[in-house]
Structures are given as C-alpha cells and as structure tokens.
Design a protein around this motif. Sequence first.
Motif, PDB file in Angstrom:
ATOM      1  N   ALA A   1     -14.959  23.654  65.290  1.00  0.00           N
ATOM      2  CA  ALA A   1     -16.186  23.576  64.499  1.00  0.00           C
ATOM      3  C   ALA A   1     -17.317  24.354  65.171  1.00  0.00           C
ATOM      4  CB  ALA A   1     -16.584  22.117  64.299  1.00  0.00           C
ATOM      5  N   ARG A   2     -17.255  24.462  66.477  1.00  0.00           N
ATOM      6  CA  ARG A   2     -18.303  25.179  67.221  1.00  0.00           C
ATOM      7  C   ARG A   2     -18.426  26.630  66.742  1.00  0.00           C
ATOM      8  NH1 ARG A   2     -20.321  23.046  71.289  1.00  0.00           N
ATOM      9  NH2 ARG A   2     -18.437  21.975  71.963  1.00  0.00           N
ATOM     10  N   GLN A   3     -17.349  27.207  66.227  1.00  0.00           N
ATOM     11  CA  GLN A   3     -17.381  28.587  65.748  1.00  0.00           C
ATOM     12  C   GLN A   3     -18.253  28.750  64.507  1.00  0.00           C
ATOM     13  OE1 GLN A   3     -12.881  28.671  66.163  1.00  0.00           O
ATOM     14  NE2 GLN A   3     -13.381  30.843  66.268  1.00  0.00           N
TER      15      GLN A   3
ATOM     16  N   ALA B   1     -27.637  18.298  72.692  1.00  0.00           N
ATOM     17  CA  ALA B   1     -26.683  18.534  73.792  1.00  0.00           C
ATOM     18  C   ALA B   1     -25.280  18.822  73.261  1.00  0.00           C
ATOM     19  CB  ALA B   1     -26.676  17.362  74.761  1.00  0.00           C
ATOM     20  N   LEU B   2     -25.202  19.627  72.211  1.00  0.00           N
ATOM     21  CA  LEU B   2     -23.912  19.912  71.596  1.00  0.00           C
ATOM     22  C   LEU B   2     -23.048  20.852  72.427  1.00  0.00           C
ATOM     23  CD1 LEU B   2     -24.940  20.185  67.843  1.00  0.00           C
ATOM     24  CD2 LEU B   2     -23.811  18.274  69.001  1.00  0.00           C
ATOM     25  N   SER B   3     -23.647  21.545  73.370  1.00  0.00           N
ATOM     26  CA  SER B   3     -22.854  22.461  74.202  1.00  0.00           C
ATOM     27  C   SER B   3     -21.825  21.712  75.046  1.00  0.00           C
ATOM     28  CB  SER B   3     -23.753  23.306  75.106  1.00  0.00           C
ATOM     29  OG  SER B   3     -24.444  22.479  76.018  1.00  0.00           O
ATOM     30  N   THR B   4     -22.072  20.436  75.287  1.00  0.00           N
ATOM     31  CA  THR B   4     -21.134  19.632  76.083  1.00  0.00           C
ATOM     32  C   THR B   4     -20.273  18.714  75.215  1.00  0.00           C
ATOM     33  OG1 THR B   4     -22.797  17.923  76.437  1.00  0.00           O
ATOM     34  CG2 THR B   4     -22.630  19.657  78.115  1.00  0.00           C
ATOM     35  N   GLU B   5     -20.466  18.794  73.890  1.00  0.00           N
ATOM     36  CA  GLU B   5     -19.702  17.935  72.972  1.00  0.00           C
ATOM     37  C   GLU B   5     -18.353  18.583  72.654  1.00  0.00           C
ATOM     38  OE1 GLU B   5     -18.362  15.079  71.466  1.00  0.00           O
ATOM     39  OE2 GLU B   5     -20.527  14.703  71.562  1.00  0.00           O
ATOM     40  N   ASN B   6     -17.281  17.844  72.862  1.00  0.00           N
ATOM     41  CA  ASN B   6     -15.940  18.365  72.581  1.00  0.00           C
ATOM     42  C   ASN B   6     -15.255  17.650  71.430  1.00  0.00           C
ATOM     43  OD1 ASN B   6     -15.901  20.386  74.612  1.00  0.00           O
ATOM     44  ND2 ASN B   6     -15.650  18.762  76.128  1.00  0.00           N
ATOM     45  N   ASP B   7     -15.893  16.638  70.861  1.00  0.00           N
ATOM     46  CA  ASP B   7     -15.325  15.893  69.746  1.00  0.00           C
ATOM     47  C   ASP B   7     -15.639  16.663  68.458  1.00  0.00           C
ATOM     48  OD1 ASP B   7     -14.967  14.122  67.562  1.00  0.00           O
ATOM     49  OD2 ASP B   7     -15.282  12.378  68.858  1.00  0.00           O
ATOM     50  N   GLU B   8     -14.604  17.194  67.834  1.00  0.00           N
ATOM     51  CA  GLU B   8     -14.778  18.002  66.627  1.00  0.00           C
ATOM     52  C   GLU B   8     -15.510  17.240  65.525  1.00  0.00           C
ATOM     53  OE1 GLU B   8     -13.712  21.420  65.840  1.00  0.00           O
ATOM     54  OE2 GLU B   8     -13.841  21.364  68.015  1.00  0.00           O
ATOM     55  N   SER B   9     -15.186  15.969  65.364  1.00  0.00           N
ATOM     56  CA  SER B   9     -15.835  15.199  64.295  1.00  0.00           C
ATOM     57  C   SER B   9     -17.333  15.052  64.559  1.00  0.00           C
ATOM     58  CB  SER B   9     -15.173  13.837  64.100  1.00  0.00           C
ATOM     59  OG  SER B   9     -15.307  13.049  65.250  1.00  0.00           O
ATOM     60  N   LYS B  10     -17.724  14.948  65.812  1.00  0.00           N
ATOM     61  CA  LYS B  10     -19.156  14.852  66.128  1.00  0.00           C
ATOM     62  C   LYS B  10     -19.867  16.180  65.875  1.00  0.00           C
ATOM     63  CE  LYS B  10     -18.883  10.929  69.196  1.00  0.00           C
ATOM     64  NZ  LYS B  10     -19.064  10.382  70.533  1.00  0.00           N
ATOM     65  N   LEU B  11     -19.186  17.287  66.128  1.00  0.00           N
ATOM     66  CA  LEU B  11     -19.780  18.596  65.838  1.00  0.00           C
ATOM     67  C   LEU B  11     -19.974  18.769  64.331  1.00  0.00           C
ATOM     68  CD1 LEU B  11     -17.754  20.833  68.330  1.00  0.00           C
ATOM     69  CD2 LEU B  11     -20.153  20.144  68.534  1.00  0.00           C
ATOM     70  N   ILE B  12     -18.969  18.359  63.563  1.00  0.00           N
ATOM     71  CA  ILE B  12     -19.067  18.458  62.102  1.00  0.00           C
ATOM     72  C   ILE B  12     -20.158  17.524  61.584  1.00  0.00           C
ATOM     73  CG2 ILE B  12     -17.850  17.997  59.931  1.00  0.00           C
ATOM     74  CD1 ILE B  12     -15.287  19.013  61.436  1.00  0.00           C
ATOM     75  N   ASP B  13     -20.199  16.298  62.110  1.00  0.00           N
ATOM     76  CA  ASP B  13     -21.250  15.359  61.709  1.00  0.00           C
ATOM     77  C   ASP B  13     -22.640  15.924  62.003  1.00  0.00           C
ATOM     78  OD1 ASP B  13     -19.364  13.528  60.826  1.00  0.00           O
ATOM     79  OD2 ASP B  13     -19.488  12.258  62.622  1.00  0.00           O
TER      80      ASP B  13
ATOM     81  N   ALA C   1     -25.648  16.458  59.328  1.00  0.00           N
ATOM     82  CA  ALA C   1     -26.960  15.847  59.558  1.00  0.00           C
ATOM     83  C   ALA C   1     -28.062  16.896  59.721  1.00  0.00           C
ATOM     84  CB  ALA C   1     -26.906  14.944  60.789  1.00  0.00           C
ATOM     85  N   HIS C   2     -27.690  18.056  60.246  1.00  0.00           N
ATOM     86  CA  HIS C   2     -28.651  19.127  60.523  1.00  0.00           C
ATOM     87  C   HIS C   2     -28.067  20.449  60.010  1.00  0.00           C
ATOM     88  CE1 HIS C   2     -30.694  16.260  63.162  1.00  0.00           C
ATOM     89  NE2 HIS C   2     -29.489  15.969  63.629  1.00  0.00           N
ATOM     90  N   PRO C   3     -28.103  20.682  58.700  1.00  0.00           N
ATOM     91  CA  PRO C   3     -27.447  21.865  58.139  1.00  0.00           C
ATOM     92  C   PRO C   3     -27.979  23.193  58.671  1.00  0.00           C
ATOM     93  CG  PRO C   3     -28.816  20.782  56.493  1.00  0.00           C
ATOM     94  CD  PRO C   3     -28.755  19.870  57.684  1.00  0.00           C
ATOM     95  N   LYS C   4     -29.127  23.176  59.307  1.00  0.00           N
ATOM     96  CA  LYS C   4     -29.654  24.397  59.928  1.00  0.00           C
ATOM     97  C   LYS C   4     -28.689  24.920  60.995  1.00  0.00           C
ATOM     98  CE  LYS C   4     -33.967  26.084  61.904  1.00  0.00           C
ATOM     99  NZ  LYS C   4     -35.292  25.719  62.387  1.00  0.00           N
ATOM    100  N   LEU C   5     -27.827  24.027  61.498  1.00  0.00           N
ATOM    101  CA  LEU C   5     -26.847  24.408  62.510  1.00  0.00           C
ATOM    102  C   LEU C   5     -25.714  25.263  61.947  1.00  0.00           C
ATOM    103  CD1 LEU C   5     -26.458  21.042  64.466  1.00  0.00           C
ATOM    104  CD2 LEU C   5     -27.318  23.202  65.396  1.00  0.00           C
ATOM    105  N   ILE C   6     -25.515  25.240  60.640  1.00  0.00           N
ATOM    106  CA  ILE C   6     -24.379  25.950  60.044  1.00  0.00           C
ATOM    107  C   ILE C   6     -24.655  27.457  60.038  1.00  0.00           C
ATOM    108  CG2 ILE C   6     -22.959  26.243  57.973  1.00  0.00           C
ATOM    109  CD1 ILE C   6     -23.760  23.325  57.230  1.00  0.00           C
ATOM    110  N   GLU C   7     -23.691  28.211  60.562  1.00  0.00           N
ATOM    111  CA  GLU C   7     -23.803  29.673  60.554  1.00  0.00           C
ATOM    112  C   GLU C   7     -23.904  30.155  59.120  1.00  0.00           C
ATOM    113  OE1 GLU C   7     -24.876  32.574  61.669  1.00  0.00           O
ATOM    114  OE2 GLU C   7     -23.709  32.204  63.479  1.00  0.00           O
TER     115      GLU C   7
END
Length: 115
Positions: free
Chosen positions: A55-57, A70-82, A86-92
């Motif tokens: 999801a980080r891609q 602190a998403l750079s240290t998050e490895n849980d895919e579901s948390k990245l998607i969540d 929650a913050h659609p500005k994050l979507i490429e």
Amino acid sequence: MTIKIYHNPRCSKSRETLALLEQNGVTPEIIEYLKDVPSVDDIKQLLTMLNFDSARQLIRTKETIYKDLALSTENDESKLIDAMVAHPKLIERPVVVNGDKAAVGRPPENVLAII
C-alpha cells in the motif's frame, strides 16, 4: 467500459493527465477522491490493478500527515490502507482505471498504456 480517473483538480499532474485522456478521445468518469473518498475495498482493488506489492506504493510519502502519523515505520498493510481512507490526501494522484488495469499518471503518459 468506462475509464475512471481518481482526480484532484488542484494537482497539476492530475489536470495534465485528464487533458491527455481527453486529447486521446477519452471522456473519463471523474472521481474527486478528496470529496468521494475510496473505501478500503476500493483501495485494495486499486493496489491489485496497479500490481503494487505494498500500500505504501500508493501513498504520497512527502505529505505532512504521512510524517505526523509516523507511517514510515508502519508495516501493517491494513493500517496503511486505513490511513489513506481516513486521510485521502495521502493517496497518490492521479490514478486512471480501465477495466481491470490501472496506472498512476506520474508522468501523465503512463496512462496511455491502459487506454
């Protein structure tokens, strides 16, 4: 089959990609994803269509919210998607979808391969 673009009208690359689609005779369904936020399932489907391993891609890692959460240290895919939901500005952006294929319009010419 309808071609869709996950679009942010304030983004120059998104505007350029939309213009490129139109120049190639495509009138896509425009999804302003900051207003019409994709669901968890929508994002999972995009990741599959994009052939992304993580999801980080699909995350804009230079956004302030990325650092704040602190998403750079998050490895849980579901948390990245969540976080993207929650913050659609994050979507490429932009992401163009044609059937079961998708492409990120960075650069805009990337989307020509799927139309």
